[in-house]
Write an enzyme that holds these catalytic residues in place. Sequence first.
Site, PDB file in Angstrom:
ATOM      1  N   LYS A  53       0.834  -1.204   0.000  1.00  0.00           N
ATOM      2  CA  LYS A  53       0.000   0.000   0.000  1.00  0.00           C
ATOM      3  C   LYS A  53       0.868   1.253   0.000  1.00  0.00           C
ATOM      4  CE  LYS A  53      -3.665   2.536   0.042  1.00  0.00           C
ATOM      5  NZ  LYS A  53      -4.651   2.621   1.129  1.00  0.00           N
ATOM      6  N   LYS A  71      -0.303  12.048   4.954  1.00  0.00           N
ATOM      7  CA  LYS A  71       0.063  11.032   5.933  1.00  0.00           C
ATOM      8  C   LYS A  71       0.718   9.835   5.258  1.00  0.00           C
ATOM      9  CE  LYS A  71      -2.817   8.013   6.980  1.00  0.00           C
ATOM     10  NZ  LYS A  71      -3.160   6.609   6.560  1.00  0.00           N
TER      11      LYS A  71
END
Length: 313
Positions: free
Chosen positions: A191, A259
């Site tokens: 990811k 983030k």
Amino acid sequence: MATGAATDVPASLPGRRIGLIGLGLMGVPMAHRLAAAGAQLVLWTRTIEKAEALAAELPSASVQPSPRHVAEAVDTVIVMVTDADAVEAIAFDPYEDEWGIAHGLLEDALVIDMGTTAVDRTRDFAGRIRMVGGSWMDAPVSGGTVAAEAGTLTIMAGGSDADFARAEPLFRVLGARITHVGPVGAGQIAKTANQMIVGLTIGAVAEALALARRAGVEPARVREAIFGGFAHSRILELHGERMVTGDFKARAKATIQRKDMRAAQALADQVGLALPALSANLALWEALVEAGRGELDHSALVLAIDPEEWDNG
């Protein structure tokens, strides 16, 4: 029909009791699909009224007052929250007494983190769950709310073969492309790679369209002209359109993308790899959020590249 309602889901999870913690943009459509597949859902989110409203829409769904109570009622808990701090709070409640998942987890129960969480902390969480007799999988997703509603998420799973086999029927309800990448943490590494490519590609599209506008050509025409060539991408289609129309309503917030880019930079630092394009791109996300635009869609990155020209465009 309720928002996120699923009408095309085979009844592949009859009677399976599944906890779902986190009912945000992704969690709600995931809940609809799991319920439509026949799962008995046990829900919790910090705004309990939101969980109660969703439960009223779903067959065989109930609400519990804490993550611990959810864990006590199911053999599989899906966590879909924003970041590693939120995962830790929900799983281990460092600030509240015996409130988290770990305090109520049944023997051999499975916790699946489907959000995007730092790799080192994912491995730490897995070890702590093993200590109380459970198993942990990281299974972050890609595709956004559109794919969550359609059941076409890309799912990148990290965990043991046995845990993946237990989780796969759930994944088949939620996703179209499901890969068991490797052991715990491998899904989050995949990811991270995904989010790097997304962030860098949004940056490339934003810079190209900003350059076109500054050079006197309408960005929408440039976007149309390069469709179908080597520069074509899903991000050019979706995010490029949002840029040229100025539609920055959040589908995925810029703060979340920042983030994820920070996590990619941290992982690169941990393994001693210099990634100059990542570093430059991260600086753009930092600038966008610092300018007070973090709640906008991540396609709003174009505003950090040429804000005066684009804001007036």
